[in-house]
Design a protein around this motif. Structure first.
Motif, PDB file in Angstrom:
ATOM      1  N   PHE A 115       2.449   4.610 -13.561  1.00  0.00           N
ATOM      2  CA  PHE A 115       2.597   5.028 -12.170  1.00  0.00           C
ATOM      3  C   PHE A 115       3.904   4.499 -11.580  1.00  0.00           C
ATOM      4  CE2 PHE A 115       2.086   4.362  -7.657  1.00  0.00           C
ATOM      5  CZ  PHE A 115       1.643   5.598  -7.238  1.00  0.00           C
ATOM      6  N   LEU A 119       6.938   6.606 -10.024  1.00  0.00           N
ATOM      7  CA  LEU A 119       7.404   6.348  -8.668  1.00  0.00           C
ATOM      8  C   LEU A 119       8.914   6.097  -8.640  1.00  0.00           C
ATOM      9  CD1 LEU A 119       5.349   6.327  -6.398  1.00  0.00           C
ATOM     10  CD2 LEU A 119       5.739   3.894  -6.190  1.00  0.00           C
ATOM     11  N   TYR A 122      10.569   9.362  -8.917  1.00  0.00           N
ATOM     12  CA  TYR A 122      10.577  10.066  -7.631  1.00  0.00           C
ATOM     13  C   TYR A 122      11.752   9.588  -6.789  1.00  0.00           C
ATOM     14  CZ  TYR A 122       5.847  12.182  -7.461  1.00  0.00           C
ATOM     15  OH  TYR A 122       4.754  12.945  -7.640  1.00  0.00           O
ATOM     16  N   PHE A 123      11.901   8.270  -6.751  1.00  0.00           N
ATOM     17  CA  PHE A 123      12.913   7.688  -5.887  1.00  0.00           C
ATOM     18  C   PHE A 123      14.312   8.063  -6.368  1.00  0.00           C
ATOM     19  CE2 PHE A 123      15.343   4.449  -3.754  1.00  0.00           C
ATOM     20  CZ  PHE A 123      14.731   4.438  -2.524  1.00  0.00           C
ATOM     21  N   LEU A 125      15.062  10.582  -8.085  1.00  0.00           N
ATOM     22  CA  LEU A 125      15.228  12.026  -7.936  1.00  0.00           C
ATOM     23  C   LEU A 125      15.975  12.325  -6.646  1.00  0.00           C
ATOM     24  CD1 LEU A 125      14.338  14.547  -9.358  1.00  0.00           C
ATOM     25  CD2 LEU A 125      12.269  14.538  -8.025  1.00  0.00           C
TER      26      LEU A 125
ATOM     27  N   MET B  43       7.019   4.669   0.102  1.00  0.00           N
ATOM     28  CA  MET B  43       8.199   5.210  -0.565  1.00  0.00           C
ATOM     29  C   MET B  43       8.628   6.525   0.108  1.00  0.00           C
ATOM     30  SD  MET B  43       8.522   6.739  -4.345  1.00  0.00           S
ATOM     31  CE  MET B  43       7.779   8.220  -3.710  1.00  0.00           C
ATOM     32  N   MET B  47      12.113   7.325   1.999  1.00  0.00           N
ATOM     33  CA  MET B  47      12.938   8.476   1.627  1.00  0.00           C
ATOM     34  C   MET B  47      13.283   9.304   2.857  1.00  0.00           C
ATOM     35  SD  MET B  47      11.260   9.981  -1.774  1.00  0.00           S
ATOM     36  CE  MET B  47      11.451   9.212  -3.349  1.00  0.00           C
TER      37      MET B  47
END
Lengths: 688, 318
Positions: A115, A119, A122-123, A125, B43, B47
């Motif tokens: 996970f 994560l 994602y960041f 990205l 998060m 963002m």
């Protein structure tokens, strides 16, 4: 270091989950590898592949201990520090996070670690958008987000099949999209940033820069990256006169032309009178540089920009996001300006030595012709008379490249012509400078806009003539008129080795490029350009005039709170609309309606077979057909395994079924008899 | 976790499940983000703020997408439990000292599939097995509670939960079983059958031991006959199951008596009697039970066994 146990330790979660996690990580991390220090990228890639190899095979799975990992981390940090030369900064942080993510692969011990990896992905990205904000990049990001979401769905202790997980992922993403739109429209945009990013390290940028040397533009021309797009609000000029002004280069040092270190500060004198001019709207792609482009010659700089004395338009901030501005240009704006002595000394400066043959040639012109205009003409005539060739791949030149080009090879690209011509003019005493920019562009017939790419890059000369002021002289146009008249594609089409993007022959490709270009342009206009002002305009258009930031936030929170209720409501509506009766039931209802129109209505308690019998006896012409359909319906309804073929066959049969109406005089014996029965409650066991 | 509702609301938020079951509705389902979900949310927030600050709209789009995914997951997780029917499963025999199985029957009634449903309790926080349900399907979900002493046991709060689809959000519903689970006394180990067994058997109404050797023939199987007595070879040739009958076993009845245990301590006696009941059942020997407070006439079969063991379980504590 190898452990002694022969049985490999168990995987933290099922193998396919790990593999999908790997794919998602590679999706989100690999774009960063391209911009990281090569040694580090290779190291990361090796770690990633090693981990995949470990997961796929039944190996010993040696993973480094914490000391080894610490060593790896320290080495990577050092590499990053040395490469970027700073600790703080976007690139440094990104490179560090990417390295961390790859090292995290070494310690996937529990589900939670996977996970964390997702994560981080994602960041990272989202940090990709610092590099590029194109539509393609966004599609890529959404695709990556989808795969990452799939990993989250898979990362359960359950044996839910992959297909269902994909289905669920798609469902989640699709349901999230409308909400994403609402969020996007409601999030209040900032008028000024809350904080600014630490200075970015120098990176390779494709675009015109403050210097030019032989080969720099012919390199740039291979890139088909869009620089800006233009929409004309007045009738556009002809393509041959579309010169998009960029950096102006004054100083020759060695082989390289440079712009002035400090831009000429005084704004150019405003022209006294001019015609209607060309009003055009430019949407620039972000490129981290400061040059703003406009048709020659812009009257004034748009907000956020500055016009220098040599009519360069420069943005006050690096162009990190797409910007849009409107400019008025007029071809006569530069005529007859005053000419400062300071500018003149720069416009005549030459290196102390070198290119002696060119200097001698210029000297003869200076002695022969009295008027600067005649010298310019003589210079252009020299290119025509000596059969110069315009080519993308000229022979390489060693020392004294201007001499080599003018007298030996005589093959060159626009930067050769502009450079050599400016050199000749200055040697002959005519003030001259080089202007780089773009020439022409591609008209997109779909979007009614002009797209200017790096492949349209061009360089030309400006000479100062006493009675006209600065005059544009394009020696390339003399050598290869088609370059400016029909564009770069035509001019170099016959050369081998040019990229397909410059090949005009490919019609389908061109069409596809037009479509994509339009989509990209719309994306820039609608999404990239959606700032505080546009947001106000949008909500005002919908009747909510001038919403404050806090009002938008309240609306956002309300929308978020209301979402689950609206969602359940919608789900319920969709559910009841679809009804989800089974197919056979729907077909049977249709069959019954057809018979009812023919005069034989089903009683509520009649089963398919009994009703078929009765209808068959009442409609003797269709008897066989009715009996067959009734039999099929009842079979399909109550059989456990119904094949789709059977259902389709029945559907076709019922569609084609046309019952002949009952004779009007004929009486329904059963109906008369059962009239009284209708009041009775239907027998549930016999219900259709 | 602490109960989010005040105690006077407990009956509504923690219903007791009787024979008719309970259908999960908006009032009984709770939902909160998991720690991972909190991390994910933070998060996404970071963002959004970052991308707004740098005015990078595609990044805003992506950050909004991540936030929306969390919200969508919230509703999806909730809907994964909503409308489920929970029914108690038939009790499974359980003895003191063993982990106590709690069975639930889950009925899907909303025509949509459900995924990764689990059961937990305050003492046992996770189930080993999660189940999926197809639309309109009925499934069985099992959970094991820690061992308990003999007697009626209230399961206390049970929690049906699901983290589907993303594992970022957990939805759960508290309930308890209306009927307590009867925990039978712990049987004595098999090796410790006292010699008195045979002699005491002899004092029963029948003259022969429970395992008479004289084979008299085969009979049709009836409910209550031990599987051990089935003559498999013969049954294979017939359409019905056949049972071996031994001399005396059909008619003889054994009384298992409180006084015959030869022990003084209550729990030890109950343990021994429990063992005897099991043995008698295993051997197909009809038996009756005589306790100081209750007498159960002889019989055989699961229902009878349950009656006897329940009587032992419910025997007053000393």
């Amino acid at each position: 270091m190898m452990p002694h146990a022969t049985i490999p330790p168990p995987l933290p979660c099922p193998r396919h989950v790990l593999v999908w996690g790997w794919i998602a990580s590679i999706f989100s991390l690999s774009p960063h590898l391209l911009s990281m220090p090569p040694a580090l990228s290779v190291g990361c890639l090796v770690v990633g592949l090693y981990w995949l190899w470990n997961v796929l095979g039944n190996h010993q799975r040696w993973f480094p201990g914490s000391y080894v990992q610490l060593f790896f981390l320290a080495t990577s940090l050092l590499t990053i520090r040395i490469t970027y030369g700073q600790w703080l900064g976007r690139e440094t942080a990104t490179a560090f996070l990417v390295t961390l993510a790859f090292l995290k692969m070494f310690e996937l011990r529990r589900e939670r670690d996977l996970f964390v990896l997702v994560l981080l992905g994602y960041f990272l990205l989202i940090t990709q958008f610092f590099q590029s904000q194109s539509l393609l990049q966004t599609f890529y990001a959404i695709a990556t987000a989808t795969v990452s979401t799939l990993v989250l769905v898979l990362n359960h202790r359950s044996e839910t099949p992959l297909k269902i997980c994909w289905h669920q992922t798609g469902k989640t993403i699709l349901q999230a999209l409308p909400l994403t739109g609402i969020f996007f429209l409601l999030l209040p945009r900032l008028h000024a940033p809350l904080w600014t990013s630490p200075a970015t390290a120098k990176q390779t940028i494709t675009g015109l820069s403050e210097s030019m040397q032989p080969g720099s533009i012919s390199q740039l021309i291979l890139s088909s990256k869009v620089v800006f797009r233009v929409r004309f609000l007045t009738p556009p000029p002809s393509p041959a006169t579309m010169y998009w002004r960029g950096p102006v280069l004054w100083q020759l040092r060695g082989e390289t032309w440079h712009s002035l270190a400090v831009p000429l500060s005084h704004p150019p004198p405003r022209p006294k009178h001019f015609g209607p001019g060309w009003i055009h709207e430019v949407t620039m792609e972000p490129n981290s540089l400061r040059y703003m482009f406009a048709l020659e010659f812009p009257q004034a700089a748009p907000p956020g920009g500055q016009l220098s004395r040599d009519r360069q338009m420069v943005s006050l901030e690096p162009i990190d996001t797409a910007i849009r501005y409107t400019v008025i240009s007029h071809p006569d704006f530069s005529k007859k300006p005053s000419f400062l002595e300071l500018d003149k000394s720069w416009a005549l400066a030459l290196p102390g030595s070198g290119n002696a043959r060119a200097r001698r040639l210029a000297q003869t012109w200076r002695e022969t012709f009295s008027h600067p205009e005649a010298i310019v003409r003589a210079g252009l005539d020299y290119f025509v008379a000596n059969a110069f060739v315009y080519t993308l791949s000229p022979p390489l030149l060693a020392h004294d490249s201007i001499d080599g080009f003018l007298f030996d090879t005589r093959k060159g690209f626009c930067e050769h012509y502009a450079g050599a011509f400016t050199f000749l003019m200055r040697s002959a005493g005519v003030p001259a400078r080089i202007v780089t920019g773009y020439q022409g562009g591609t008209l997109n017939p779909l979007g009614d806009h002009l797209t200017v790419r790096n492949s349209d890059a061009h360089a030309w000369t400006e000479a100062w003539l006493p009675d006209q002021g600065w005059v544009r002289i394009d020696p390339t146009a003399v050598v290869s008129p088609s370059r400016v008249e029909t564009g770069i594609q035509e001019a170099i089409a016959r050369e081998p080795g040019i990229p397909p993007s410059l090949n005009p022959k490919n019609g389908l490709l061109q069409q596809w490029r037009n479509v994509w270009d339009l989509a990209d342009h719309r994306w820039n206009q609608i999404v990239l350009g959606f700032d505080a002002e546009k947001q106000m305009a949008f909500w005002s258009y919908l009747g909510w005039s001038q919403p404050e930031s806090w009002e938008l936030v309240v609306a956002l929170l309300l929308a978020t709170a209301a979402f689950p209720f609206i969602f359940s409501l919608l789900a319920r509506v969709v559910k009841s609309a679809s009804g989800s009766k089974d197919v056979t039931e729907v077909m049977y209802q249709k069959f019954c309606r057809k018979l009812a129109r023919a005069g034989v209505a089903r009683f509520p308690w009649e089963g398919a077979l009994t009703f078929g019998e009765r209808a068959g006896s009442l409609l003797p012409q269709n008897r066989t057909e009715i009996l067959l359909i009734a039999k099929n319906c009842s079979e399909l309804r109550y059989e456990k395994n119904t094949s789709p073929d059977k259902i389709h066959a029945l559907d076709r049969r019922i569609r084609a079924f046309k019952p002949q109406g009952k004779q009007p005089g004929e009486r329904d014996p059963l109906r008369a008899k059962t009239k009284t029965l209708e009041a009775l409650p239907p027998n549930p066991r016999r219900g259709g | 976790m602490p109960h989010p509702w005040p105690p006077w609301k407990l009956s509504k938020t923690q219903p007791a499940i009787g024979e008719n079951g309970v259908r999960l509705n908006y009032r009984t389902i709770f939902i909160l983000p998991e720690p991972l979900g909190v991390v994910y949310g933070l998060m996404a927030m970071t963002m959004i703020v970052g991308s707004l600050n740098f005015a990078i709209n595609p990044a805003v789009v992506l950050a909004c997408l991540f936030t929306s995914i969390l919200l969508v997951a919230l509703t999806q997780t909730h809907r994964n439990l909503l409308g489920l029917m929970i029914l108690p499963a038939p009790p499974i025999p359980v003895f003191a000292g063993e982990r106590i199985p709690v069975g639930l029957v889950l009925k899907e009634m909303n025509r949509r599939p459900r995924f990764t449903l689990g059961l937990k309790s305050p003492t046992v926080p996770e189930t080993a097995r999660l189940i999926n349900l197809d639309a309109k399907q009925t499934g069985y979900l099992e959970h094991y509670l820690p061992p308990h002493r003999r007697g009626p046991m209230h399961t206390g709060r049970l929690t049906l939960y699901s983290r589907f689809p993303l594992g970022l959000i957990i939805a759960w519903s508290h309930f308890e079983l209306a009927k307590p689970i009867i925990v039978y006394p712990k049987p004595e180990p098999k090796t410790m059958i006292p010699p008195s067994w045979d002699t005491r058997q002899g004092q029963g109404e029948g003259a022969h031991g429970p395992a008479g050797d004289d084979f008299i023939g085969l009979e049709n199987w009836q409910p209550g006959d031990s599987p051990r007595k089935i003559h498999w070879k013969a049954s294979a040739q017939h359409s019905t199951l056949l049972v071996k009958r031994f001399e005396g076993t059909t008619s003889e009845k054994t009384w298992l008596r409180w006084e015959d245990t030869g022990l003084t301590e209550v729990e030890a006696r109950l343990s021994r009697l429990c063992r005897w009941v099991l043995n008698a059942e295993e051997q197909g020997q009809p038996y009756g039970l005589i306790l100081p407070n209750v007498t159960i006439p002889p019989g055989i079969g699961d229902a009878h066994r349950h009656r006897c063991l329940e009587a032992l379980a419910m025997f007053p504590q000393s």
